[in-house]
Motif scaffolding. Sequence first.
Motif, mmCIF file in Angstrom:
data_model
loop_
_atom_site.group_PDB
_atom_site.id
_atom_site.type_symbol
_atom_site.label_atom_id
_atom_site.label_comp_id
_atom_site.label_asym_id
_atom_site.label_seq_id
_atom_site.Cartn_x
_atom_site.Cartn_y
_atom_site.Cartn_z
ATOM 1 N N GLU A 316 -3.345 -16.962 -10.417
ATOM 2 C CA GLU A 316 -2.232 -16.031 -10.306
ATOM 3 C C GLU A 316 -2.703 -14.647 -9.902
ATOM 4 O OE1 GLU A 316 1.502 -14.338 -13.003
ATOM 5 O OE2 GLU A 316 0.107 -15.836 -13.811
ATOM 6 N N ALA A 317 -3.858 -14.247 -10.403
ATOM 7 C CA ALA A 317 -4.373 -12.915 -10.103
ATOM 8 C C ALA A 317 -4.789 -12.788 -8.647
ATOM 9 C CB ALA A 317 -5.567 -12.601 -11.005
ATOM 10 N N LEU A 318 -4.982 -13.915 -7.966
ATOM 11 C CA LEU A 318 -5.435 -13.875 -6.581
ATOM 12 C C LEU A 318 -4.286 -13.821 -5.590
ATOM 13 C CD1 LEU A 318 -8.259 -16.535 -6.858
ATOM 14 C CD2 LEU A 318 -8.552 -14.077 -6.594
ATOM 15 N N ASN A 319 -3.053 -13.813 -6.054
ATOM 16 C CA ASN A 319 -1.911 -13.813 -5.158
ATOM 17 C C ASN A 319 -1.638 -12.457 -4.528
ATOM 18 O OD1 ASN A 319 -1.382 -16.523 -5.417
ATOM 19 N ND2 ASN A 319 0.005 -16.258 -7.148
ATOM 20 N N SER A 320 -2.313 -11.416 -5.007
ATOM 21 C CA SER A 320 -2.127 -10.089 -4.425
ATOM 22 C C SER A 320 -3.344 -9.214 -4.720
ATOM 23 C CB SER A 320 -0.853 -9.426 -4.969
ATOM 24 O OG SER A 320 -0.978 -9.176 -6.355
ATOM 25 N N PHE A 321 -3.571 -8.242 -3.837
ATOM 26 C CA PHE A 321 -4.619 -7.246 -4.023
ATOM 27 C C PHE A 321 -3.982 -5.861 -3.948
ATOM 28 C CE2 PHE A 321 -7.912 -10.237 -1.919
ATOM 29 C CZ PHE A 321 -8.169 -10.838 -3.131
ATOM 30 N N LYS A 322 -4.495 -4.946 -4.764
ATOM 31 C CA LYS A 322 -4.062 -3.549 -4.679
ATOM 32 C C LYS A 322 -5.062 -2.789 -3.822
ATOM 33 C CE LYS A 322 -4.621 -0.801 -8.210
ATOM 34 N NZ LYS A 322 -4.473 -0.143 -9.518
ATOM 35 N N LEU A 323 -4.566 -2.152 -2.773
ATOM 36 C CA LEU A 323 -5.421 -1.405 -1.859
ATOM 37 C C LEU A 323 -5.142 0.079 -1.970
ATOM 38 C CD1 LEU A 323 -5.123 -3.496 1.446
ATOM 39 C CD2 LEU A 323 -6.692 -3.853 -0.466
ATOM 40 N N LYS A 324 -6.196 0.875 -2.075
ATOM 41 C CA LYS A 324 -6.078 2.328 -1.938
ATOM 42 C C LYS A 324 -6.502 2.671 -0.509
ATOM 43 C CE LYS A 324 -7.563 5.067 -5.200
ATOM 44 N NZ LYS A 324 -8.492 5.844 -6.062
ATOM 45 N N ILE A 325 -5.621 3.338 0.229
ATOM 46 C CA ILE A 325 -5.906 3.605 1.633
ATOM 47 C C ILE A 325 -5.784 5.095 1.939
ATOM 48 C CG2 ILE A 325 -5.111 1.315 2.326
ATOM 49 C CD1 ILE A 325 -2.566 2.678 3.413
ATOM 50 N N LEU A 326 -6.418 5.490 3.031
ATOM 51 C CA LEU A 326 -6.297 6.843 3.558
ATOM 52 C C LEU A 326 -5.506 6.754 4.858
ATOM 53 C CD1 LEU A 326 -7.168 9.869 3.413
ATOM 54 C CD2 LEU A 326 -9.122 9.227 4.858
ATOM 55 N N ARG A 327 -4.370 7.448 4.905
ATOM 56 C CA ARG A 327 -3.526 7.436 6.103
ATOM 57 C C ARG A 327 -3.078 8.863 6.415
ATOM 58 N NH1 ARG A 327 1.689 3.724 5.950
ATOM 59 N NH2 ARG A 327 0.068 2.104 6.113
ATOM 60 N N GLY A 328 -3.466 9.341 7.586
ATOM 61 C CA GLY A 328 -3.056 10.686 7.994
ATOM 62 C C GLY A 328 -3.497 11.768 7.040
ATOM 63 N N GLY A 329 -4.662 11.583 6.417
ATOM 64 C CA GLY A 329 -5.187 12.578 5.494
ATOM 65 C C GLY A 329 -4.667 12.454 4.077
ATOM 66 N N LYS A 330 -3.766 11.489 3.828
ATOM 67 C CA LYS A 330 -3.221 11.308 2.490
ATOM 68 C C LYS A 330 -3.666 9.976 1.897
ATOM 69 C CE LYS A 330 0.954 14.039 3.417
ATOM 70 N NZ LYS A 330 2.442 14.030 3.428
ATOM 71 N N VAL A 331 -3.984 9.997 0.604
ATOM 72 C CA VAL A 331 -4.380 8.781 -0.105
ATOM 73 C C VAL A 331 -3.134 8.147 -0.708
ATOM 74 C CG1 VAL A 331 -5.730 7.831 -2.001
ATOM 75 C CG2 VAL A 331 -6.676 9.689 -0.611
ATOM 76 N N MET A 332 -2.978 6.830 -0.496
ATOM 77 C CA MET A 332 -1.823 6.117 -1.027
ATOM 78 C C MET A 332 -2.224 4.707 -1.416
ATOM 79 S SD MET A 332 0.136 5.767 2.674
ATOM 80 C CE MET A 332 1.497 4.802 2.020
ATOM 81 N N GLU A 333 -1.350 4.016 -2.123
ATOM 82 C CA GLU A 333 -1.624 2.648 -2.549
ATOM 83 C C GLU A 333 -0.604 1.692 -1.950
ATOM 84 O OE1 GLU A 333 -1.827 2.337 -6.772
ATOM 85 O OE2 GLU A 333 -3.843 3.214 -6.905
ATOM 86 N N VAL A 334 -1.083 0.499 -1.568
ATOM 87 C CA VAL A 334 -0.204 -0.561 -1.079
ATOM 88 C C VAL A 334 -0.617 -1.864 -1.758
ATOM 89 C CG1 VAL A 334 0.163 0.539 1.159
ATOM 90 C CG2 VAL A 334 -1.682 -1.122 0.892
ATOM 91 N N ILE A 335 0.297 -2.811 -1.817
ATOM 92 C CA ILE A 335 0.019 -4.114 -2.384
ATOM 93 C C ILE A 335 -0.026 -5.138 -1.245
ATOM 94 C CG2 ILE A 335 0.759 -5.937 -3.963
ATOM 95 C CD1 ILE A 335 -0.145 -3.403 -5.347
ATOM 96 N N LEU A 336 -1.131 -5.857 -1.151
ATOM 97 C CA LEU A 336 -1.308 -6.902 -0.154
ATOM 98 C C LEU A 336 -1.008 -8.238 -0.835
ATOM 99 C CD1 LEU A 336 -2.325 -7.181 2.826
ATOM 100 C CD2 LEU A 336 -4.548 -7.725 1.867
ATOM 101 N N ARG A 337 0.098 -8.860 -0.457
ATOM 102 C CA ARG A 337 0.530 -10.100 -1.096
ATOM 103 C C ARG A 337 0.266 -11.302 -0.190
ATOM 104 N NH1 ARG A 337 4.346 -6.369 -2.967
ATOM 105 N NH2 ARG A 337 4.502 -6.316 -5.251
ATOM 106 N N PHE A 338 -0.050 -12.424 -0.817
ATOM 107 C CA PHE A 338 -0.337 -13.650 -0.078
ATOM 108 C C PHE A 338 0.732 -14.693 -0.347
ATOM 109 C CE2 PHE A 338 -4.304 -11.499 -0.952
ATOM 110 C CZ PHE A 338 -4.869 -11.419 0.311
ATOM 111 N N PRO A 339 1.103 -15.484 0.657
ATOM 112 C CA PRO A 339 2.124 -16.515 0.451
ATOM 113 C C PRO A 339 1.640 -17.576 -0.523
ATOM 114 C CG PRO A 339 1.082 -16.782 2.588
ATOM 115 C CD PRO A 339 0.587 -15.470 2.035
ATOM 116 N N GLU A 340 2.562 -18.153 -1.256
ATOM 117 C CA GLU A 340 2.213 -19.161 -2.245
ATOM 118 C C GLU A 340 1.838 -20.490 -1.613
ATOM 119 O OE1 GLU A 340 5.243 -19.510 -5.147
ATOM 120 O OE2 GLU A 340 5.085 -17.447 -5.852
ATOM 121 N N ASN A 341 2.473 -20.833 -0.493
ATOM 122 C CA ASN A 341 2.190 -22.117 0.167
ATOM 123 C C ASN A 341 1.067 -21.937 1.172
ATOM 124 O OD1 ASN A 341 3.784 -20.475 1.763
ATOM 125 N ND2 ASN A 341 4.795 -22.191 2.804
ATOM 126 N N ARG A 342 -0.169 -21.857 0.681
ATOM 127 C CA ARG A 342 -1.314 -21.588 1.532
ATOM 128 C C ARG A 342 -1.751 -22.862 2.232
ATOM 129 N NH1 ARG A 342 -1.855 -18.805 -3.012
ATOM 130 N NH2 ARG A 342 -3.027 -20.435 -4.030
#
Length: 342
Positions: A316-342
Amino acid sequence: MKHLILLTILLLPNVLFGQSLSNLYKKVSPSVVVIEAKEKVENTDGKVSYMGSQGSGVLISDQGEILTAAHVVNNAENITVIFHDGQKFPAKVVRLATVTDVALIKLVYYDKNYPVAELGDSDVADVGDDIFIIGAPFGLEYSLSKGIISGKSVEKTRMEGFTFAEFFQTDAAINHGNSGGPMFNMKGEVIGLVSYIVSESGGFDGIGFAATINVTKQLVVDSDKRRWTGINGVLVDQELARLLNVPQPGGILIQSVVALSPAYMADLIGGNVPFYKDDQKISIGGDIILAVNDIPIVSEDNIIAFFKSILIKDEEALNSFKLKILRGGKVMEVILRFPENR
């Protein structure tokens, strides 16, 4: 008369070997496929074009699963698999390991009319063993080349000896279009996947490499712990981090994002401005990944720590990753989700 008998005896093994190889080819070639991949390329003026490439692969299950080389499909927006009878099927990436250059793709739909290749044990293969390769060099589909295993190289991480790259060296002819094609032993079992060549001429100079099937199975067949993100990126070193005003000494600079991939769904952005560093062309202007699941991407040790952490987490923990990214000089967070039917 004695000379004639001696000549016959000397030639007999070669004749038998030729017949054996011919029979093996007829048996296993229907499981080999040609892969056509199309990658979207965005120019600096905003215009979009598509660049096509061709590789090879091998069918390994009656569910339409196919092994190929990672570099054949990693950036592909459209993947088409072509069987020996000309039938074409769309496919999608399921799992991928760029460090070993192997990928598992799956047909979107499949009528199960084709034979499945048998996977061998690459650990028992040795230097000097006879092998053969089937692929599509320069678009010449289902071409056969034969040779021997010339060497074997193994690379391990520092996390408890985990093998992340293992290759057979071979003198069997390998050219553009062979990538991802199967290397067979003389039992007709797949023991490797064609990856790359070392060449000074630009063509085949007698040194080619194939990822071993045992490590391939470990990374993309038997394990659900490796995900395809759709990200094509390059590691950021301290010098590049300084030039790009990155607030840490490293990261991953996103070069491009494959349409409809998990990265695309997370609204990650690739670069579109050409930049040259040490004679290498990269694209800047895209997102820079600073951390994955709160593990900063600043060195090889941190990357290894991240991979070690996901190997011990539950499904279950592998279904998504939390990414900290730098975009246009600003630091932000996004969630990278993976489909369940791999």
